[in-house]
Design an enzyme around this catalytic site. Structure first.
Site, PDB file in Angstrom:
ATOM      1  N   ASP A 123      41.576  31.094  30.387  1.00 38.08           N
ATOM      2  CA  ASP A 123      41.533  29.840  29.621  1.00 38.08           C
ATOM      3  C   ASP A 123      40.495  29.965  28.503  1.00 38.08           C
ATOM      4  O   ASP A 123      39.945  31.047  28.246  1.00 38.08           O
ATOM      5  CB  ASP A 123      41.329  28.629  30.548  1.00 38.08           C
ATOM      6  CG  ASP A 123      39.909  28.499  31.094  1.00 38.08           C
ATOM      7  OD1 ASP A 123      39.043  29.333  30.742  1.00 38.08           O
ATOM      8  OD2 ASP A 123      39.681  27.559  31.874  1.00 38.08           O
ATOM      9  N   CYS A 140      38.858  32.099  34.441  1.00 28.57           N
ATOM     10  CA  CYS A 140      38.566  30.768  33.903  1.00 28.57           C
ATOM     11  C   CYS A 140      37.061  30.554  34.044  1.00 28.57           C
ATOM     12  O   CYS A 140      36.315  31.528  34.159  1.00 28.57           O
ATOM     13  CB  CYS A 140      39.409  29.683  34.579  1.00 28.57           C
ATOM     14  SG  CYS A 140      39.081  29.411  36.326  1.00 28.57           S
ATOM     15  N   THR A 189      35.166  29.201  36.487  1.00 30.86           N
ATOM     16  CA  THR A 189      34.665  29.625  37.803  1.00 30.86           C
ATOM     17  C   THR A 189      35.545  30.686  38.458  1.00 30.86           C
ATOM     18  O   THR A 189      35.137  31.281  39.458  1.00 30.86           O
ATOM     19  CB  THR A 189      34.643  28.421  38.763  1.00 30.86           C
ATOM     20  OG1 THR A 189      35.991  27.908  38.868  1.00 30.86           O
ATOM     21  CG2 THR A 189      33.715  27.322  38.270  1.00 30.86           C
ATOM     22  N   HIS A 230      41.349  45.507  52.365  1.00 28.89           N
ATOM     23  CA  HIS A 230      41.777  44.755  53.553  1.00 28.89           C
ATOM     24  C   HIS A 230      42.851  43.714  53.257  1.00 28.89           C
ATOM     25  O   HIS A 230      43.673  43.422  54.123  1.00 28.89           O
ATOM     26  CB  HIS A 230      40.574  44.054  54.204  1.00 28.89           C
ATOM     27  CG  HIS A 230      39.627  45.000  54.870  1.00 28.89           C
ATOM     28  ND1 HIS A 230      38.573  44.585  55.647  1.00 28.89           N
ATOM     29  CD2 HIS A 230      39.571  46.365  54.866  1.00 28.89           C
ATOM     30  CE1 HIS A 230      37.917  45.644  56.105  1.00 28.89           C
ATOM     31  NE2 HIS A 230      38.489  46.733  55.634  1.00 28.89           N
ATOM     32  N   HIS A 267      45.310  45.984  58.826  1.00 29.60           N
ATOM     33  CA  HIS A 267      45.225  45.080  57.673  1.00 29.60           C
ATOM     34  C   HIS A 267      46.617  44.737  57.145  1.00 29.60           C
ATOM     35  O   HIS A 267      46.837  43.634  56.654  1.00 29.60           O
ATOM     36  CB  HIS A 267      44.352  45.701  56.588  1.00 29.60           C
ATOM     37  CG  HIS A 267      42.976  46.023  57.060  1.00 29.60           C
ATOM     38  ND1 HIS A 267      42.101  45.052  57.483  1.00 29.60           N
ATOM     39  CD2 HIS A 267      42.346  47.209  57.249  1.00 29.60           C
ATOM     40  CE1 HIS A 267      40.974  45.622  57.881  1.00 29.60           C
ATOM     41  NE2 HIS A 267      41.102  46.931  57.752  1.00 29.60           N
TER      42      HIS A 267
HETATM   43  C1  RB5 Z   1      37.331  24.272  32.301  1.00 32.84           C
HETATM   44  O1  RB5 Z   1      36.332  23.393  31.917  1.00 32.84           O
HETATM   45  C2  RB5 Z   1      37.135  24.662  33.765  1.00 32.84           C
HETATM   46  O2  RB5 Z   1      37.453  23.569  34.584  1.00 32.84           O
HETATM   47  C3  RB5 Z   1      37.983  25.856  34.116  1.00 32.84           C
HETATM   48  O3  RB5 Z   1      37.662  26.911  33.286  1.00 32.84           O
HETATM   49  C4  RB5 Z   1      37.835  26.405  35.528  1.00 32.84           C
HETATM   50  O4  RB5 Z   1      36.512  26.625  35.844  1.00 32.84           O
HETATM   51  C5  RB5 Z   1      38.562  25.697  36.579  1.00 32.84           C
HETATM   52  O5  RB5 Z   1      38.555  26.061  37.764  1.00 32.84           O
END
Ligand code: RB5
Length: 163
Positions: A8, A80, A82, A113, A148
């Site tokens: 993203d 993205c 996180t 695994h 596994h």
């Molecule tokens: C975008 O602000 C953020 O929500 C996205 O990049 C991600 O971290 C979502 O899980």
């Protein structure tokens, strides 16, 4: 190896770092976007990467048998902020085992695994150098099979029962 990569708007810089890193190792990288800094929705790119892997691994000699058109890759990397949202989206595609990894040990074991086929990273969580180490450990590891394989088969059986 053919590697699909998608992200993203939070992860364009990290995606480009990883693309360059993979290219120096001789991998073919399929960039599925985004390359636009405007805010966008990570599920779009999680699904694109997942479909490239789900449709590609059978054609390229992998284990998945789900058909899909478009770009085809052996493995995928999805990024993205996180890594969580894009992994949730990727895991909705049949045959995908996407794992968020913020350090190399988990990345390596997710291949050995869990036979993960999409690596997810958080661009707001890991820096460039750590991300490259995570990618290297993940790509360098091999699924061990054996007990596994039985457990991964059990996961995929849950997926079959749901569809
Ligand atoms: C975008 O602000 C953020 O929500 C996205 O990049 C991600 O971290 C979502 O899980």
């Amino acid at each position: 190896m053919k590697i699909a990569i998608g992200n993203d708007h939070t992860a364009i810089a990290l995606k480009n770092t990883i693309k360059d890193h993979l290219a120096t190792q001789g991998h073919e990288v399929i960039d599925l976007g985004t390359n636009d800094t405007a805010s966008c929705d990570y599920p779009i790119y999680g699904e694109k990467v997942a479909r490239a892997v789900a449709g590609g691994s059978a054609a390229l000699g992998g284990a998945n048998t789900d058909g899909a058109s478009g770009e085809r890759a052996n493995l995928g990397i999805a990024i993205c902020g996180t890594g969580v949202g894009i992994s949730l989206a990727a895991n909705k595609v049949r045959g995908i085992r996407a794992c968020v990894c913020s350090e190399p040990y988990t990345a390596k074991l997710s291949r050995m695994h869990n036979n993960s086929n999409v690596l997810c990273l958080g661009a707001r969580v890991v820096g460039d150098e750590l991300a490259k180490m995570i990618v290297d450990e993940w790509l360098g590891a091999t699924f061990e099979g054996g007990r596994h394989a039985r457990r991964v088969d059990m996961i995929m059986e849950i997926e079959r029962r749901e569809s």
